[in-house]
Design a protein around this motif. Structure first.
Motif, short mmCIF file in Angstrom:
data_model
loop_
_atom_site.label_atom_id
_atom_site.label_comp_id
_atom_site.label_asym_id
_atom_site.label_seq_id
_atom_site.Cartn_x
_atom_site.Cartn_y
_atom_site.Cartn_z
N LYS A 10 12.41 -8.97 1.99
CA LYS A 10 13.13 -8.29 2.83
C LYS A 10 13.88 -8.81 4.28
CE LYS A 10 12.47 -3.95 -0.19
NZ LYS A 10 13.59 -4.87 -1.62
N ALA A 11 14.90 -8.79 4.06
CA ALA A 11 15.15 -8.82 5.43
C ALA A 11 14.86 -8.48 6.71
CB ALA A 11 16.77 -8.40 5.54
N HIS A 12 13.97 -9.10 7.98
CA HIS A 12 13.58 -8.36 9.26
C HIS A 12 13.68 -7.20 9.55
CE1 HIS A 12 10.67 -11.55 9.17
NE2 HIS A 12 11.85 -12.77 9.22
N LYS A 13 15.03 -6.91 9.85
CA LYS A 13 15.41 -5.74 9.71
C LYS A 13 15.32 -4.15 9.19
CE LYS A 13 20.26 -6.38 8.51
NZ LYS A 13 21.64 -6.23 9.07
N ALA A 14 15.14 -4.76 7.06
CA ALA A 14 14.99 -3.89 5.77
C ALA A 14 13.50 -4.20 5.91
CB ALA A 14 16.24 -4.34 5.05
N CYS A 15 12.83 -4.67 6.45
CA CYS A 15 11.22 -5.06 5.95
C CYS A 15 10.42 -3.50 5.76
CB CYS A 15 10.24 -5.85 7.06
SG CYS A 15 8.87 -5.87 6.53
N ILE A 16 9.92 -4.15 4.38
CA ILE A 16 9.44 -2.39 4.00
C ILE A 16 7.58 -2.10 4.20
CG2 ILE A 16 11.50 -1.72 2.38
CD1 ILE A 16 8.99 -3.09 0.48
N CYS A 17 7.55 -3.62 5.14
CA CYS A 17 5.81 -3.32 5.16
C CYS A 17 5.12 -2.36 5.80
CB CYS A 17 5.77 -4.47 5.77
SG CYS A 17 5.95 -6.71 5.07
N ASP A 18 5.53 -1.84 6.29
CA ASP A 18 5.26 -0.19 7.50
C ASP A 18 4.65 0.91 6.88
OD1 ASP A 18 4.88 -2.35 9.68
OD2 ASP A 18 6.65 -1.05 10.63
N ASN A 19 5.45 0.45 5.66
CA ASN A 19 5.15 1.91 4.65
C ASN A 19 4.20 1.48 3.22
OD1 ASN A 19 7.67 3.36 5.32
ND2 ASN A 19 8.93 1.74 4.99
N ILE A 20 4.14 0.44 3.70
CA ILE A 20 3.02 -0.42 2.40
C ILE A 20 1.90 0.29 2.30
CG2 ILE A 20 1.87 -1.64 1.24
CD1 ILE A 20 5.05 -1.45 0.13
N VAL A 21 1.12 1.66 1.66
CA VAL A 21 0.00 1.21 1.31
C VAL A 21 -1.21 0.99 0.72
CG1 VAL A 21 -2.09 3.99 1.41
CG2 VAL A 21 0.04 3.90 2.35
N ALA A 22 -1.86 0.72 0.88
CA ALA A 22 -2.89 -0.30 -0.47
C ALA A 22 -4.00 0.77 -1.25
CB ALA A 22 -4.28 -1.10 0.69
N ARG A 46 8.40 -4.97 -5.63
CA ARG A 46 7.63 -5.83 -4.47
C ARG A 46 6.65 -4.39 -3.54
NH1 ARG A 46 6.27 -10.42 -3.86
NH2 ARG A 46 5.81 -11.65 -1.96
N ILE A 47 7.49 -3.10 -3.51
CA ILE A 47 6.35 -1.86 -3.44
C ILE A 47 5.32 -1.97 -4.60
CG2 ILE A 47 5.75 0.45 -3.26
CD1 ILE A 47 9.54 0.49 -2.38
N LEU A 48 5.36 -1.90 -5.79
CA LEU A 48 3.97 -2.35 -6.52
C LEU A 48 3.31 -2.82 -5.86
CD1 LEU A 48 6.04 -1.26 -9.93
CD2 LEU A 48 4.53 0.01 -8.65
N SER A 49 3.64 -4.63 -6.45
CA SER A 49 2.97 -5.69 -5.90
C SER A 49 2.23 -5.38 -4.87
CB SER A 49 3.97 -6.98 -5.71
OG SER A 49 4.48 -6.90 -5.17
N LEU A 50 2.87 -4.58 -3.69
CA LEU A 50 2.28 -5.17 -1.99
C LEU A 50 0.93 -4.01 -1.93
CD1 LEU A 50 5.88 -5.77 -0.05
CD2 LEU A 50 3.52 -7.31 -0.62
N SER A 51 1.98 -3.00 -3.23
CA SER A 51 0.71 -1.54 -2.44
C SER A 51 -0.34 -1.81 -3.59
CB SER A 51 1.54 -0.70 -3.17
OG SER A 51 2.94 0.04 -2.39
N LEU A 52 -0.72 -2.32 -4.33
CA LEU A 52 -1.18 -2.24 -5.91
C LEU A 52 -2.52 -3.91 -5.48
CD1 LEU A 52 0.16 -0.48 -8.10
CD2 LEU A 52 -2.17 0.00 -7.10
N ALA A 53 -3.53 -4.17 -5.60
CA ALA A 53 -4.20 -5.26 -5.07
C ALA A 53 -4.37 -5.46 -6.62
CB ALA A 53 -5.44 -5.12 -4.38
N ASN A 54 -4.23 -4.52 -8.43
CA ASN A 54 -4.43 -4.80 -9.25
C ASN A 54 -2.90 -5.27 -9.78
OD1 ASN A 54 -6.08 -5.32 -11.53
ND2 ASN A 54 -6.30 -3.83 -12.05
N SER A 55 -2.41 -5.96 -9.51
CA SER A 55 -1.07 -5.81 -9.38
C SER A 55 -0.80 -7.31 -10.12
CB SER A 55 -0.31 -5.37 -9.56
OG SER A 55 0.22 -5.56 -7.88
N ARG A 56 -0.20 -7.92 -10.55
CA ARG A 56 0.58 -9.45 -10.32
C ARG A 56 2.45 -9.77 -10.67
NH1 ARG A 56 -3.40 -12.92 -12.18
NH2 ARG A 56 -5.43 -11.65 -12.42
N LEU A 57 2.99 -10.37 -9.79
CA LEU A 57 4.95 -9.95 -10.14
C LEU A 57 4.62 -11.89 -10.43
CD1 LEU A 57 6.95 -8.54 -7.75
CD2 LEU A 57 7.36 -10.67 -8.77
N PHE A 58 5.72 -11.84 -11.97
CA PHE A 58 6.55 -13.26 -12.00
C PHE A 58 7.69 -13.30 -11.98
CE2 PHE A 58 2.06 -13.11 -14.89
CZ PHE A 58 1.41 -13.83 -13.79
#
Length: 200
Positions: A10-22, A46-58
């Motif tokens: 996502k655009a840097h100003k809309a980045c969601i990474c700080d809200n992602i929990v493993a 992307r929330i799912l693929s970033l949060s869950l190590a046991n996931s894949r996105l194609f």
């Protein structure tokens, strides 16, 4: 320098990474994302693929020749399901985990029309058992028009299927990140736009 975050896309100003929990999950999710969803500011896969190590996105529409996906589908001792409601789909509540059992669930990420097209095209999915979620669930995708009240975003669908099948795990951070993303997008709208276009 790219305008987009290299991790969440996502655009840097809309980045969601700080809200992602493993999060840990015994169930593996495979997300097949339609190309039109890949760079949507309001996309949730992307929330799912970033949060869950046991996931894949194609990303794609036609996966019939997708080598990695098709190799995964042929792995022995793995139960594969497609989360796609139809006349023969089973309730996710009917599926239970047992010790040593490996389950993969495939999610189709796109509008209802795009997901239907992906389902039609990818005939290798048709022999897999399909699942549906309870009909009484309601989505909270407040900034995107939905065909019905129980239409769910991809992250909501992923949350509910994991929550139903692994009730002892806490997957609520998925919805927390989803809500934070929506709140940010609403804040960027000119005054009155959200109330005029999306409020009921």
């Amino acid at each position: 320098m790219s305008r987009y975050c290299s991790q969440c896309g996502k655009a840097h100003k809309a980045c969601i990474c700080d809200n992602i929990v493993a999060l840990n999950s015994l169930i593996e999710l495979i997300i097949l994302q339609h190309p039109t969803e890949e760079h949507r500011p309001m996309g949730t896969a992307r929330i799912l693929s970033l949060s869950l190590a046991n996931s894949r996105l194609f990303v794609g529409e036609d996966f019939r020749e997708h080598e990695e996906l098709n190799q995964l589908l042929t792995e022995p001792d793995v139960q594969h399901f497609v989360l796609y409601p139809n006349d023969v789909s089973r309730s996710a509540r009917e599926i239970s985990l047992s010790e040593g059992q490996k389950i993969r669930i495939i999610l189709l990420d796109g509008t209802w029309k795009k997901a239907y097209k992906m389902w039609q095209v990818n005939t290798q999915l048709h022999h897999l058992p399909s699942l549906h979620l309870p009909e009484d669930l309601t989505g909270n995708y407040r900034i995107r028009k939905a065909p019905s009240e129980n239409a769910l975003s991809t992250v909501e669908a992923g949350f509910h299927v994991l929550n139903i099948m692994q009730p002892d795990n806490d997957f609520s951070p998925l919805l927390d990140a989803f809500e934070a993303m929506i709140d940010y997008q609403i804040q960027q709208m000119p005054a009155g736009v959200f109330e005029r276009n999306y409020s009921s």
